[in-house]
Design a protein around this motif. Sequence first.
Motif, PDB file in Angstrom:
ATOM      1  N   SER A 261       0.824  -1.210   0.000  1.00  0.00           N
ATOM      2  CA  SER A 261       0.000   0.000   0.000  1.00  0.00           C
ATOM      3  C   SER A 261       0.862   1.267   0.000  1.00  0.00           C
ATOM      4  CB  SER A 261      -0.921   0.004   1.216  1.00  0.00           C
ATOM      5  OG  SER A 261      -0.146  -0.013   2.387  1.00  0.00           O
ATOM      6  N   ALA A 262       2.157   1.106   0.135  1.00  0.00           N
ATOM      7  CA  ALA A 262       3.056   2.254   0.056  1.00  0.00           C
ATOM      8  C   ALA A 262       4.198   1.902  -0.897  1.00  0.00           C
ATOM      9  CB  ALA A 262       3.618   2.610   1.432  1.00  0.00           C
ATOM     10  N   VAL A 263       4.608   2.891  -1.653  1.00  0.00           N
ATOM     11  CA  VAL A 263       5.625   2.650  -2.675  1.00  0.00           C
ATOM     12  C   VAL A 263       6.736   3.683  -2.542  1.00  0.00           C
ATOM     13  CG1 VAL A 263       6.027   2.888  -5.172  1.00  0.00           C
ATOM     14  CG2 VAL A 263       4.170   1.427  -4.326  1.00  0.00           C
ATOM     15  N   LEU A 264       7.966   3.225  -2.724  1.00  0.00           N
ATOM     16  CA  LEU A 264       9.102   4.133  -2.700  1.00  0.00           C
ATOM     17  C   LEU A 264       9.598   4.355  -4.127  1.00  0.00           C
ATOM     18  CD1 LEU A 264      11.223   2.666   0.255  1.00  0.00           C
ATOM     19  CD2 LEU A 264       9.351   4.314   0.327  1.00  0.00           C
ATOM     20  N   VAL A 265       9.915   5.595  -4.419  1.00  0.00           N
ATOM     21  CA  VAL A 265      10.607   5.910  -5.663  1.00  0.00           C
ATOM     22  C   VAL A 265      11.959   6.481  -5.256  1.00  0.00           C
ATOM     23  CG1 VAL A 265      10.553   7.191  -7.821  1.00  0.00           C
ATOM     24  CG2 VAL A 265       8.410   6.438  -6.776  1.00  0.00           C
ATOM     25  N   GLU A 266      13.015   5.896  -5.796  1.00  0.00           N
ATOM     26  CA  GLU A 266      14.359   6.310  -5.384  1.00  0.00           C
ATOM     27  C   GLU A 266      15.247   6.474  -6.592  1.00  0.00           C
ATOM     28  OE1 GLU A 266      15.826   3.179  -2.956  1.00  0.00           O
ATOM     29  OE2 GLU A 266      14.889   3.935  -1.137  1.00  0.00           O
ATOM     30  N   GLU A 267      16.246   7.323  -6.447  1.00  0.00           N
ATOM     31  CA  GLU A 267      17.231   7.377  -7.512  1.00  0.00           C
ATOM     32  C   GLU A 267      17.941   6.021  -7.576  1.00  0.00           C
ATOM     33  OE1 GLU A 267      20.877   9.660  -6.920  1.00  0.00           O
ATOM     34  OE2 GLU A 267      20.377   9.876  -4.808  1.00  0.00           O
ATOM     35  N   PHE A 268      18.268   5.600  -8.791  1.00  0.00           N
ATOM     36  CA  PHE A 268      18.966   4.331  -8.974  1.00  0.00           C
ATOM     37  C   PHE A 268      20.463   4.545  -8.772  1.00  0.00           C
ATOM     38  CE2 PHE A 268      21.492   1.763 -11.947  1.00  0.00           C
ATOM     39  CZ  PHE A 268      21.249   0.503 -11.415  1.00  0.00           C
ATOM     40  N   LEU A 269      21.039   3.740  -7.898  1.00  0.00           N
ATOM     41  CA  LEU A 269      22.477   3.831  -7.668  1.00  0.00           C
ATOM     42  C   LEU A 269      23.165   2.723  -8.452  1.00  0.00           C
ATOM     43  CD1 LEU A 269      22.591   4.359  -3.796  1.00  0.00           C
ATOM     44  CD2 LEU A 269      22.473   6.089  -5.587  1.00  0.00           C
ATOM     45  N   PRO A 270      23.990   3.075  -9.410  1.00  0.00           N
ATOM     46  CA  PRO A 270      24.691   2.017 -10.150  1.00  0.00           C
ATOM     47  C   PRO A 270      25.855   1.476  -9.315  1.00  0.00           C
ATOM     48  CG  PRO A 270      25.355   4.171 -10.961  1.00  0.00           C
ATOM     49  CD  PRO A 270      24.372   4.418  -9.841  1.00  0.00           C
ATOM     50  N   GLY A 271      26.189   0.235  -9.529  1.00  0.00           N
ATOM     51  CA  GLY A 271      27.310  -0.359  -8.789  1.00  0.00           C
ATOM     52  C   GLY A 271      26.964  -1.764  -8.334  1.00  0.00           C
ATOM     53  N   THR A 272      27.852  -2.336  -7.534  1.00  0.00           N
ATOM     54  CA  THR A 272      27.662  -3.705  -7.036  1.00  0.00           C
ATOM     55  C   THR A 272      27.164  -3.647  -5.597  1.00  0.00           C
ATOM     56  OG1 THR A 272      29.515  -4.368  -8.412  1.00  0.00           O
ATOM     57  CG2 THR A 272      28.805  -5.936  -6.736  1.00  0.00           C
TER      58      THR A 272
ATOM     59  N   ALA B  20      30.847   7.651  -3.590  1.00  0.00           N
ATOM     60  CA  ALA B  20      31.605   6.396  -3.608  1.00  0.00           C
ATOM     61  C   ALA B  20      30.710   5.197  -3.300  1.00  0.00           C
ATOM     62  CB  ALA B  20      32.755   6.452  -2.605  1.00  0.00           C
ATOM     63  N   TYR B  21      29.690   5.429  -2.516  1.00  0.00           N
ATOM     64  CA  TYR B  21      28.769   4.338  -2.187  1.00  0.00           C
ATOM     65  C   TYR B  21      27.423   4.911  -1.774  1.00  0.00           C
ATOM     66  CZ  TYR B  21      29.344   5.391   2.781  1.00  0.00           C
ATOM     67  OH  TYR B  21      29.325   6.014   4.002  1.00  0.00           O
ATOM     68  N   GLY B  22      26.448   4.055  -1.754  1.00  0.00           N
ATOM     69  CA  GLY B  22      25.125   4.434  -1.254  1.00  0.00           C
ATOM     70  C   GLY B  22      24.585   3.286  -0.425  1.00  0.00           C
ATOM     71  N   ILE B  23      23.790   3.623   0.587  1.00  0.00           N
ATOM     72  CA  ILE B  23      23.232   2.583   1.452  1.00  0.00           C
ATOM     73  C   ILE B  23      21.791   2.312   1.025  1.00  0.00           C
ATOM     74  CG2 ILE B  23      22.651   1.931   3.816  1.00  0.00           C
ATOM     75  CD1 ILE B  23      24.915   3.763   4.746  1.00  0.00           C
ATOM     76  N   ILE B  24      21.507   1.065   0.732  1.00  0.00           N
ATOM     77  CA  ILE B  24      20.194   0.687   0.227  1.00  0.00           C
ATOM     78  C   ILE B  24      19.235   0.374   1.365  1.00  0.00           C
ATOM     79  CG2 ILE B  24      18.944  -1.046  -1.126  1.00  0.00           C
ATOM     80  CD1 ILE B  24      20.578   0.879  -2.745  1.00  0.00           C
ATOM     81  N   GLU B  25      19.663  -0.467   2.264  1.00  0.00           N
ATOM     82  CA  GLU B  25      18.813  -0.802   3.399  1.00  0.00           C
ATOM     83  C   GLU B  25      19.629  -1.512   4.466  1.00  0.00           C
ATOM     84  OE1 GLU B  25      15.931  -3.374   1.293  1.00  0.00           O
ATOM     85  OE2 GLU B  25      16.631  -5.003   2.593  1.00  0.00           O
ATOM     86  N   ALA B  26      19.026  -1.613   5.641  1.00  0.00           N
ATOM     87  CA  ALA B  26      19.651  -2.336   6.753  1.00  0.00           C
ATOM     88  C   ALA B  26      18.656  -3.385   7.220  1.00  0.00           C
ATOM     89  CB  ALA B  26      19.996  -1.379   7.890  1.00  0.00           C
ATOM     90  N   ASN B  27      19.157  -4.568   7.522  1.00  0.00           N
ATOM     91  CA  ASN B  27      18.296  -5.687   7.885  1.00  0.00           C
ATOM     92  C   ASN B  27      18.491  -6.061   9.337  1.00  0.00           C
ATOM     93  OD1 ASN B  27      17.336  -6.590   4.996  1.00  0.00           O
ATOM     94  ND2 ASN B  27      19.511  -6.111   4.869  1.00  0.00           N
ATOM     95  N   PHE B  28      17.362  -6.262  10.030  1.00  0.00           N
ATOM     96  CA  PHE B  28      17.420  -6.481  11.469  1.00  0.00           C
ATOM     97  C   PHE B  28      17.527  -7.958  11.824  1.00  0.00           C
ATOM     98  CE2 PHE B  28      13.089  -7.928  11.663  1.00  0.00           C
ATOM     99  CZ  PHE B  28      12.499  -7.286  10.590  1.00  0.00           C
ATOM    100  N   ASN B  29      17.351  -8.834  10.862  1.00  0.00           N
ATOM    101  CA  ASN B  29      17.517 -10.270  11.137  1.00  0.00           C
ATOM    102  C   ASN B  29      18.248 -10.880   9.945  1.00  0.00           C
ATOM    103  OD1 ASN B  29      15.379 -13.191  11.201  1.00  0.00           O
ATOM    104  ND2 ASN B  29      17.258 -12.856  12.352  1.00  0.00           N
ATOM    105  N   PRO B  30      19.476 -10.397   9.711  1.00  0.00           N
ATOM    106  CA  PRO B  30      20.172 -10.797   8.488  1.00  0.00           C
ATOM    107  C   PRO B  30      20.507 -12.290   8.489  1.00  0.00           C
ATOM    108  CG  PRO B  30      21.666  -9.644   9.972  1.00  0.00           C
ATOM    109  CD  PRO B  30      20.293  -9.524  10.572  1.00  0.00           C
ATOM    110  N   ALA B  31      20.381 -12.888   7.313  1.00  0.00           N
ATOM    111  CA  ALA B  31      20.715 -14.300   7.163  1.00  0.00           C
ATOM    112  C   ALA B  31      22.173 -14.527   7.542  1.00  0.00           C
ATOM    113  CB  ALA B  31      20.473 -14.740   5.724  1.00  0.00           C
TER     114      ALA B  31
END
Lengths: 751, 751
Positions: free
Chosen positions: A561-572, A712-723
């Motif tokens: 029900s909510a959508v994010l629009v973000e600039e695309f960060l190229p890279g790995t 040099a970098y961008g942060i996409i997200e942080a995970n609270f229960n990372p695999a």
Amino acid sequence: MDFKVMLQQANVAPLALSARFGVEREGQRVDSTGSLAKSPHPTTFGNRNYHPYIQTDFAETQLELITPVTNSPAELMQWLAAIHDVAYRSLPEQEALWPLSMPPALPENECEIKLAELDAFEDVLYRRYLAREYGRRKQMVSGIHFNFEFGADLMQALHGQEPTLPFQDFQTEVYMKVARNYLRYHWLITYLYGAAPISEANYFMDQPASVEPLRSIRNSKYGYRNHEDVKVSYGSLEQYLADIAKLVETGKLSEDKEYYAPLRLRGGKRVQDLKQSGIRYIELRDIDIQPFERYGFSAKQAEFLQVFLLLMLWLPEEETPEWVAQGAGQNDAVALEHPYAKTAYQAEGEWLLAEMQQMMEELHLPLVSDFLSWSQACLQDPTLTVAAQLLAKAEASSQKAVAIQLAEEYRHLAWEKPYQLAGFTDMELSTQILLFDAIQKGVKGTILDQADQFLQLDFAGRREYVKNANMTSKDSYVVPLMMANKTVTKKVLQQAGFPVPAGGEYDDIASALRAFPHYQNRAIVVKPKSTNYGLGISIFKEPTTLANYEQALNIAFSEDSAVLVEEFLPGTEYRFFVLDGQVKGIMLRVPANVVGDGQHSVRELVAQKNQDPLRGTHHRSPLELIQLGPIEELMLAEQGYTFDSVVPTGVTVYLRENSNVSTGGDSIDMTDEIPQDYQAAAAAAVNALGAKISGIDLIIPDLTVPAKTPGAYGIIEANFNPAMHMHVYPYAGKSRRLTMAVLKYLFPEIE
Amino acid sequence: MDFKVMLQQANVAPLALSARFGVEREGQRVDSTGSLAKSPHPTTFGNRNYHPYIQTDFAETQLELITPVTNSPAELMQWLAAIHDVAYRSLPEQEALWPLSMPPALPENECEIKLAELDAFEDVLYRRYLAREYGRRKQMVSGIHFNFEFGADLMQALHGQEPTLPFQDFQTEVYMKVARNYLRYHWLITYLYGAAPISEANYFMDQPASVEPLRSIRNSKYGYRNHEDVKVSYGSLEQYLADIAKLVETGKLSEDKEYYAPLRLRGGKRVQDLKQSGIRYIELRDIDIQPFERYGFSAKQAEFLQVFLLLMLWLPEEETPEWVAQGAGQNDAVALEHPYAKTAYQAEGEWLLAEMQQMMEELHLPLVSDFLSWSQACLQDPTLTVAAQLLAKAEASSQKAVAIQLAEEYRHLAWEKPYQLAGFTDMELSTQILLFDAIQKGVKGTILDQADQFLQLDFAGRREYVKNANMTSKDSYVVPLMMANKTVTKKVLQQAGFPVPAGGEYDDIASALRAFPHYQNRAIVVKPKSTNYGLGISIFKEPTTLANYEQALNIAFSEDSAVLVEEFLPGTEYRFFVLDGQVKGIMLRVPANVVGDGQHSVRELVAQKNQDPLRGTHHRSPLELIQLGPIEELMLAEQGYTFDSVVPTGVTVYLRENSNVSTGGDSIDMTDEIPQDYQAAAAAAVNALGAKISGIDLIIPDLTVPAKTPGAYGIIEANFNPAMHMHVYPYAGKSRRLTMAVLKYLFPEIE
């Protein structure tokens, strides 16, 4: 008191199978030739002085695996299996557990049998005493100790029939009767489950050899037992304790615990504590290791023993010293019988099983396994007994050869899926691995909720709770909630000066469309606010049209029900696993792919790659099988291939666009390849979020550019229960044991 | 630089409306007779020395309400509304805000106008100086200050057209041009929005009275302004700062900030900081309080001002001193015009609006409100202007009467739903109340995610995050996860020695049926593991049959994949809200009910009870409306009633079995009625769970039995995000301001 009548009461009978169970399993460590291991007790086990699961018994090679108290045979076997898995996979390469009660070939010189190297001097002294008094060889015999306690609700319901007696006294009476009858009839256990027909080299160096084969050398006069003049009465607990005290006083026993019997009365820590505590449970010590059971014991046997002990309460008894003595005599005789021979007590055995059957019917016991028919069959046909089965195999080659083969088989099974923990394979992989590490290091684990991945861990006098392997008390409540919300995460990171993709959140198409002017001149990503496995995401690597933008919004809004629009960060994109301010592992995830060899089709290459034992399904393996479905077909078509195309040598063909491991992607450890400044940036960002454990995803276009360079970098997200499992068992690169890092974070005291 | 051309660029135009907004609204506190309040600034506002939202301006009665920086007119109005709500509901009873820029009747003796009692002596000194220099009466005039900043993306895109100029210098040029043109053309604002036609008693005691009515006494020479010899150039920022510095040096101003203008250039904290910072935003100070707007200002006006300021950048200008002087003259003249009269600058006004229209079209500005047509209409027909509208009403009675009526109306609106916070009524009630308390005490609140109830709170130099009003950093991550799992909660409580209902958890019908023997002789509850609003629960207060048990299992399994079977605990359920080890509120929840009066039908009694303003729908009220649906009908039928039955006097009729407030139940505060030992037990249980904030539910059969008595109580569950609004606004009993308790727990520094 007529316990039979009491058990038959309407409010008692339904509870008759309520009980608690525990097992200790001894076992000699051997090398691949079936010789006693030369290696010391592995240091990976942490400290055996307080280890709740893995100890050494008499000798340095003699492991003792101990389950916690459990509430059902099924739960008992879960733990026994898990502890075996840990033990096997912690031993030096090629070492295994000897699957028999009788030890493997012993050294000619008894002194070469190394006593367990314990820290407490009194423990060492006691072993030296035993070695002197009984000889080291007999102490090398191993067995199963089966701890049994009637359920609290059953005991209370029984006591409700006789409320005038204090509860503790009543309970002691129950167990005293069970003990007397068990000692009277336990020959049947020896008959059915005895499994020590033949000795290996040098066992009989210090005593005249028996005429082998027997039903159970261990349970016979050739096994470890007290000297003839040690006699203890089971008439009452008081008499029992007084007798033992007198034996110690007169020097016939060095201390209480030297008194050895097929059944031990248990209450407090020491024997004489029973005076205060009363009997709270009993320990059967006459069970041989079952060679054909992977863990030396089985759920079926636990069920049989439970019902047998209930029968001991149900049957009449005589409270005379002869009663117990008669039982001892019969057991001695049965132990010495030939495994293929009918027993001398056939008639009594048939009567016991008939009584058992009747009791089961009268109490409507809802049992699952077929132990009764099996026992009845064994009585008629001795070759079905465990001892006979082992003997038959030994006759075909040798007992030693059989034992080596079984040991090897069990070792192999333990290593088949090294990322799994037997007994708990329905739990999440990270939890299985964490629990493995906990068991290994002697951190006491309690499964509070198996389906919910909820563990309680006790160590060094402290208690911690862990859910899903890394949700702990170390993080504060609000921080994971923050990380669960991508917009909030970005706002907090941005306020703290970290680069995050610019963009906005929209609750409806109209407002998102109004914002198009902000996005029309740049590369953008349109995604549902809460994404799962990459669903509903559209990426425009070049500025796009309003029409495309609207279509992407429709796709995203169909997921959330909510959508994010973000600039695309190229890279790995790299996943940094951060724990307590330190980067503990960095993972590169590559979309599902195969590399051509000029000979095989994509279909064949996928099948080949899927052979990897690390690949499986449903997130119960570190990697998932690569699929050959419509999405993969489409992706191949875009590259000009079909499933049947033969791919040129060295060419990588991708079967997926998204890099998720869950859709067949490869996980590649990059921890040593990522420059320190990026690692510091990832750790600092996690710190800015206030998180202690987090998997943070950075997009880095060029690792040679210093992290401090703008863009040099961008942060996409942080995970609270990372695999964590993908770091522990990566497709390529070094394994990072993050579960152990979490465990040591919770308990820095771990050695 | 041709800003018009720059604004027209394809990568600039779409961003033209990107901006940030802030408002300060001054207002005199008055009593119900429209006289200046006698009361001091309310202490409930915390400390005005650092209060970010609520300050006092010149006088003790003169509130200054300050919004944070916002990103849209809509967001601006949210905050302005919320701060007004807090202000109104924190004032002494019957006090309101005077809705006009011109003050109410002033005392004959000027010294009776009390200066604001500030802590900082330099602030007091400055007010004394102003009183001396300009007289206290003029300082009592109130207004709107409108802070405006072009969006960072817009400014960067503009700068991209002229990249050789350093960014900060470029930005200063932008605002200098806007400032010059605003000062040239702001007479149009005075014409449209001027709203100070008439003075009240004693305003003109110290100066010759004007010929009233005017468009804006405040914006005319009769308002507060610097002395004639204070002249400042707007040719460049350097010149501007140099002029002000010289005025201070020569004693014509006491300090920089005494320089008063319709538009102020803003950058650092003090005027001379602009040298370093450059201009970062501008502040319009010539906006009169809009009497017909509830908050003295409107979103439409914000939009108009935004476009007007953009127009000031768009239009050509002359960089001569005459340019600004001409504007000042025109504004003076317009301020002095009669509200019903056409303005002398009609032609220029039409030109301005035509230019505005053209700019809006060329830049494709997507605006929502109709300010342009309204402005055009006002230019043609002066009676549509705000000043004229106010004058017309004043002529019908008196301006004072109109003002009193408006003040009373706005006060009434603020109190209509006292549990709501205007501007944020779509948030959860507890969050609205918490935000109310934060604004009141001067805790700076930032809405990180409105739909997700995610707040950032800043106070005393520290930052805290709060989700859903009580999910905070105070609890550790794993504890709420524990409370979310009823089985885990029970296990942990049981281990710690607290009484919980005995029972088991089952993942399938078969295993639950096998366990029936454990339950067949007792009262039990069968419920889904995760219950919502009491769905899927069956209660057997007497031992039941296997068939009933199976049916209850089917019902429960239809709601969840795991089901709990528990012994039924008889008694009354109380919700204890525990915070940091202390019980802060105890709630009894009673199922939806009405009490008969021997005259009205159930239907009428329900309608009557639903009149309570605390009752609403969708959890946006402290209580929910009682429904008259099939469930209620069935429940009535069981008691022998229909909706049309007349209930005997004093008889309570229940419309629901479950006591949830969400289905029309009543919430009754019992905090003072529950004995201390039960309160201590509840707090200890929450402590055993390791929780800091929790709502824990106890079943207590008899409050006169000491809590330590076995069976005195049982714990049903603990909630990690317990509702707070029902404690703050209970159906009956004392209100417990739990939101404030949470706030003070996070920030003990709150006064």
